[in-house]
Write a protein that holds these residues in place. Structure first.
Motif, PDB file in Angstrom:
ATOM      1  N   ILE A 213     -14.925   9.078  -2.779  1.00  0.00           N
ATOM      2  CA  ILE A 213     -13.861   9.312  -1.811  1.00  0.00           C
ATOM      3  C   ILE A 213     -13.527   7.981  -1.143  1.00  0.00           C
ATOM      4  N   VAL A 214     -12.244   7.652  -1.127  1.00  0.00           N
ATOM      5  CA  VAL A 214     -11.787   6.406  -0.512  1.00  0.00           C
ATOM      6  C   VAL A 214     -10.765   6.754   0.560  1.00  0.00           C
ATOM      7  N   VAL A 215     -10.995   6.243   1.761  1.00  0.00           N
ATOM      8  CA  VAL A 215     -10.061   6.464   2.863  1.00  0.00           C
ATOM      9  C   VAL A 215      -9.466   5.127   3.275  1.00  0.00           C
ATOM     10  N   ASP A 216      -8.152   5.047   3.258  1.00  0.00           N
ATOM     11  CA  ASP A 216      -7.437   3.833   3.681  1.00  0.00           C
ATOM     12  C   ASP A 216      -6.652   4.128   4.948  1.00  0.00           C
ATOM     13  N   LEU A 217      -6.644   3.154   5.835  1.00  0.00           N
ATOM     14  CA  LEU A 217      -5.816   3.263   7.035  1.00  0.00           C
ATOM     15  C   LEU A 217      -4.702   2.235   6.935  1.00  0.00           C
ATOM     16  N   TYR A 218      -3.470   2.702   7.020  1.00  0.00           N
ATOM     17  CA  TYR A 218      -2.302   1.828   6.936  1.00  0.00           C
ATOM     18  C   TYR A 218      -1.510   1.888   8.240  1.00  0.00           C
ATOM     19  N   GLN A 219      -0.765   0.837   8.459  1.00  0.00           N
ATOM     20  CA  GLN A 219       0.225   0.829   9.535  1.00  0.00           C
ATOM     21  C   GLN A 219       1.597   0.660   8.905  1.00  0.00           C
ATOM     22  N   GLY A 220       2.522   1.526   9.261  1.00  0.00           N
ATOM     23  CA  GLY A 220       3.913   1.405   8.805  1.00  0.00           C
ATOM     24  C   GLY A 220       4.778   0.915   9.937  1.00  0.00           C
ATOM     25  N   GLN A 221       5.653  -0.013   9.630  1.00  0.00           N
ATOM     26  CA  GLN A 221       6.502  -0.603  10.665  1.00  0.00           C
ATOM     27  C   GLN A 221       7.680  -1.284   9.968  1.00  0.00           C
ATOM     28  N   ASN A 222       8.764  -1.474  10.686  1.00  0.00           N
ATOM     29  CA  ASN A 222       9.934  -2.087  10.053  1.00  0.00           C
ATOM     30  C   ASN A 222       9.917  -3.613  10.115  1.00  0.00           C
ATOM     31  N   ASP A 223       9.275  -4.156  11.122  1.00  0.00           N
ATOM     32  CA  ASP A 223       9.201  -5.620  11.225  1.00  0.00           C
ATOM     33  C   ASP A 223       7.918  -5.990  11.962  1.00  0.00           C
ATOM     34  N   GLY A 224       7.671  -7.262  12.079  1.00  0.00           N
ATOM     35  CA  GLY A 224       6.473  -7.700  12.796  1.00  0.00           C
ATOM     36  C   GLY A 224       5.371  -8.175  11.869  1.00  0.00           C
ATOM     37  N   PHE A 225       5.380  -7.739  10.640  1.00  0.00           N
ATOM     38  CA  PHE A 225       4.433  -8.240   9.645  1.00  0.00           C
ATOM     39  C   PHE A 225       5.040  -8.061   8.262  1.00  0.00           C
ATOM     40  N   ALA A 226       4.501  -8.823   7.322  1.00  0.00           N
ATOM     41  CA  ALA A 226       5.018  -8.751   5.951  1.00  0.00           C
ATOM     42  C   ALA A 226       4.453  -7.524   5.249  1.00  0.00           C
ATOM     43  N   ASP A 227       5.237  -6.971   4.361  1.00  0.00           N
ATOM     44  CA  ASP A 227       4.782  -5.810   3.595  1.00  0.00           C
ATOM     45  C   ASP A 227       3.649  -6.232   2.656  1.00  0.00           C
ATOM     46  N   GLU A 228       2.578  -5.446   2.667  1.00  0.00           N
ATOM     47  CA  GLU A 228       1.413  -5.762   1.833  1.00  0.00           C
ATOM     48  C   GLU A 228       1.283  -4.835   0.630  1.00  0.00           C
ATOM     49  N   LEU A 229       2.264  -3.996   0.427  1.00  0.00           N
ATOM     50  CA  LEU A 229       2.168  -3.048  -0.683  1.00  0.00           C
ATOM     51  C   LEU A 229       3.128  -3.392  -1.824  1.00  0.00           C
ATOM     52  N   SER A 230       3.560  -4.651  -1.865  1.00  0.00           N
ATOM     53  CA  SER A 230       4.489  -5.031  -2.931  1.00  0.00           C
ATOM     54  C   SER A 230       3.834  -4.906  -4.313  1.00  0.00           C
ATOM     55  N   HIS A 231       2.489  -4.956  -4.344  1.00  0.00           N
ATOM     56  CA  HIS A 231       1.782  -4.822  -5.624  1.00  0.00           C
ATOM     57  C   HIS A 231       1.741  -3.369  -6.086  1.00  0.00           C
ATOM     58  N   ASN A 232       2.092  -2.461  -5.204  1.00  0.00           N
ATOM     59  CA  ASN A 232       2.055  -1.037  -5.533  1.00  0.00           C
ATOM     60  C   ASN A 232       3.358  -0.384  -5.065  1.00  0.00           C
ATOM     61  N   PRO A 233       4.454  -0.719  -5.724  1.00  0.00           N
ATOM     62  CA  PRO A 233       5.760  -0.261  -5.232  1.00  0.00           C
ATOM     63  C   PRO A 233       5.920   1.254  -5.228  1.00  0.00           C
ATOM     64  N   ALA A 234       5.268   1.942  -6.166  1.00  0.00           N
ATOM     65  CA  ALA A 234       5.418   3.413  -6.206  1.00  0.00           C
ATOM     66  C   ALA A 234       4.807   4.042  -4.957  1.00  0.00           C
ATOM     67  N   PHE A 235       3.620   3.582  -4.609  1.00  0.00           N
ATOM     68  CA  PHE A 235       2.957   4.124  -3.418  1.00  0.00           C
ATOM     69  C   PHE A 235       3.732   3.760  -2.157  1.00  0.00           C
ATOM     70  N   ARG A 236       4.212   2.510  -2.129  1.00  0.00           N
ATOM     71  CA  ARG A 236       4.999   2.063  -0.983  1.00  0.00           C
ATOM     72  C   ARG A 236       6.247   2.933  -0.822  1.00  0.00           C
ATOM     73  N   GLN A 237       6.891   3.245  -1.952  1.00  0.00           N
ATOM     74  CA  GLN A 237       8.093   4.085  -1.912  1.00  0.00           C
ATOM     75  C   GLN A 237       7.755   5.493  -1.399  1.00  0.00           C
ATOM     76  N   ASN A 238       6.597   6.000  -1.817  1.00  0.00           N
ATOM     77  CA  ASN A 238       6.188   7.324  -1.328  1.00  0.00           C
ATOM     78  C   ASN A 238       6.006   7.326   0.183  1.00  0.00           C
ATOM     79  N   LEU A 239       5.369   6.263   0.695  1.00  0.00           N
ATOM     80  CA  LEU A 239       5.177   6.182   2.145  1.00  0.00           C
ATOM     81  C   LEU A 239       6.519   6.063   2.862  1.00  0.00           C
ATOM     82  N   THR A 240       7.414   5.299   2.267  1.00  0.00           N
ATOM     83  CA  THR A 240       8.730   5.136   2.880  1.00  0.00           C
ATOM     84  C   THR A 240       9.479   6.470   2.904  1.00  0.00           C
ATOM     85  N   ARG A 241       9.347   7.249   1.839  1.00  0.00           N
ATOM     86  CA  ARG A 241      10.004   8.556   1.807  1.00  0.00           C
ATOM     87  C   ARG A 241       9.471   9.466   2.902  1.00  0.00           C
TER      88      ARG A 241
END
Lengths: 124, 134
Positions: free
Chosen positions: A7-35
């Protein structure tokens, strides 16, 4: 023979600005979070992982913000009871039967100019 | 065959699929408009209160409103055309919030390919919703 589930638990922060996106290596997952949450940038604040080897409770603490207490069902395989804690305050409890390839996403509180997101993945 | 007990239960409890659909609409609305967690909690509280009011209406004319609100909710859900709920597919059960200020809704999001627990009403008394730093 497959090993015990991990079992793996990840904690993410979503925001529009203030830091660079770190999920560019996983665009599908990033898109899911954005949806789900509407934010454009995501960064990982922490991760915790464990292997489930017995019916004993397990604490997973990806950061000081949240922890998850997991107790595998001793009678039913691949079924977990878990409790989510925000710092030391219990937030919710649930019974969970993981499905392959389908993560469990929990909306956390608003944080800074965005939101906290917990993602629980189970691997066999 | 008539099953009075199950029928009674059905009348007493709001349709979970309807609640999940309305919560999904709230979620989409919050994401589209940038509404706050507190606003979502307020909206969810009002929705639950309204459903409770509707359930407590006596039979007869007021009973019409019992069906009006769910029907309006379903219409909205259809108009939004963004509700992807496979409630039967969700991997979650016995979801229970452990604070009276919290509201949680669970659904399987086909668009995100994930089971989701949408929690609103976190404690903001400290000025910081988390009370801690990462």
């Amino acid at each position: 023979m497959a090993g015990p589930p991990a079992i793996v638990v990840d904690l993410y922060q979503g925001q529009n600005d203030g830091f660079a996106d770190e999920l560019s290596h996983n665009p599908a997952f990033r898109q899911n979070l954005t949806r789900l949450f509407g934010y454009s940038n995501y960064r990982q604040l922490g991760q915790a992982r464990t292997s489930v080897t017995s019916g004993q409770p397990i604490n997973l603490k990806p950061s000081d913000l949240f922890s998850i207490r997991i107790k595998p069902d001793s009678a039913e395989a691949n079924v977990f009871d878990f409790e989510l804690l925000q710092s030391d305050r219990p937030v919710l409890s649930a019974r969970y039967t993981p499905k392959p390839g389908i993560p469990l996403i929990i909306k956390g509180p608003l944080y800074q100019n965005g939101v906290l997101i917990l993602v629980l993945n189970t691997y066999k | 065959m008539n099953k009075p007990e199950s029928f009674k239960k059905e009348l007493q409890e709001p349709d979970p699929a309807l609640l999940a659909g309305l919560q999904d609409l709230l979620r989409h609305d919050a994401a589209a408009t940038g509404r706050s967690d507190a606003h979502q909690a307020w909206a969810w509280t009002r929705l639950q209160a309204r459903l409770q009011e509707v359930q407590m209406q006596p039979r007869g004319w007021p009973a019409l409103s019992r069906w009006f609100f769910p029907a309006a909710g379903l219409t909205l859900a259809g108009l939004a055309a963004v509700v992807f709920i496979w409630r039967d597919s969700t991997s979650l059960s016995r979801v229970q919030t452990l604070s009276p200020s919290l509201y949680a809704s669970t659904f399987y999001s086909r668009e995100a390919g994930a089971d989701v627990i949408w929690v609103t009403g976190y404690n903001y008394e400290r000025g910081d919703s988390t009370g801690a730093t990462p």
